[in-house]
Design a protein around this motif. Structure first.
Motif, short mmCIF file in Angstrom:
data_model
loop_
_atom_site.label_atom_id
_atom_site.label_comp_id
_atom_site.label_asym_id
_atom_site.label_seq_id
_atom_site.Cartn_x
_atom_site.Cartn_y
_atom_site.Cartn_z
N PHE A 1 0.84 -1.21 0.00
CA PHE A 1 0.00 0.00 0.00
C PHE A 1 0.87 1.26 0.00
O PHE A 1 0.63 2.20 -0.76
CB PHE A 1 -0.94 0.01 1.21
N GLU B 1 2.69 1.56 -3.41
CA GLU B 1 1.74 1.96 -4.46
C GLU B 1 1.25 3.39 -4.27
O GLU B 1 0.81 4.03 -5.22
CB GLU B 1 0.56 0.99 -4.51
N SER B 2 1.35 3.90 -3.05
CA SER B 2 0.96 5.29 -2.77
C SER B 2 2.08 6.27 -3.10
O SER B 2 1.96 7.46 -2.86
CB SER B 2 0.57 5.44 -1.29
#
Length: 187
Positions: free
Chosen positions: A106, A109-110
């Protein structure tokens, strides 16, 4: 109850537990190394953790928070579990690595240039009496466990510093397939 506990009591118990994790003896040295990067905001980080402990004691629910130091590319995930280490483990088997890896993915991907993730699991109970029926002087009862991985194991392009090229996991929470995948990765 949680409202009877002072922040100072909880912080003192937490610090003692952080120095003597329930699993992986020696993992506290790696955790201290990572937490040094948060030295400027360490008291804020610990205050957040004490707040989460008191929330968990008050409502009996798991409470999480994530702290990221963008200049260092290191994240610390704080998870407070209601119950002792032994009580909580049964609910974590088979979910542990997915949750940890999911957090790393996460962040990547951020757009976070993540080097590593340290997860601090805190197990907390506020029983007035120990299992043997005698009153407990030191409350709340706190146990700590560390999980650590360089983010590149989960797809980050940021290379971990040499002293952090290690994996600290609770192998008792892994499925057979996860163990096999990690063994393949290690070879």
């Amino acid at each position: 109850m949680a409202d009877e506990l002072t922040r100072e009591q909880t912080l003192r118990r937490l610090q003692a537990a952080m120095d003597a994790p329930v699993r992986q003896p020696g993992s506290e040295a790696l955790a201290r190394d990572v937490l040094r990067l948060f030295a400027e905001n360490f008291s804020v980080l610990m205050a957040k953790l004490v707040d989460k402990i008191h929330e968990t004691l008050a409502d009996g629910q798991r409470h999480d928070t994530l702290t990221l130091d963008p200049s260092q590319s290191v994240a610390v995930s704080l998870i407070v579990w209601p119950g002792s280490y032994v009580e909580v483990q049964i609910d974590r088997v088979g979910k542990y690595l997915d949750e940890f890896g999911g957090m790393v993915k996460f962040l990547i991907e951020s757009g976070v240039a993540l080097e590593a993730l340290l997860q601090i699991d805190v197990y907390v109970t506020d029983d007035q009496f120990a299992a043997d029926g005698h009153p407990q002087d030191e409350r709340p009862d706190i146990g700590v466990e560390y999980t650590f991985a360089p983010a590149e194991l989960f797809g980050s392009t940021v290379e971990a510093r040499p002293e952090w090229r290690t994996l600290v996991l609770n192998s008792g929470l892994l499925t057979q397939a996860e163990r096999a995948a990690l063994e393949t990765l290690a070879n």
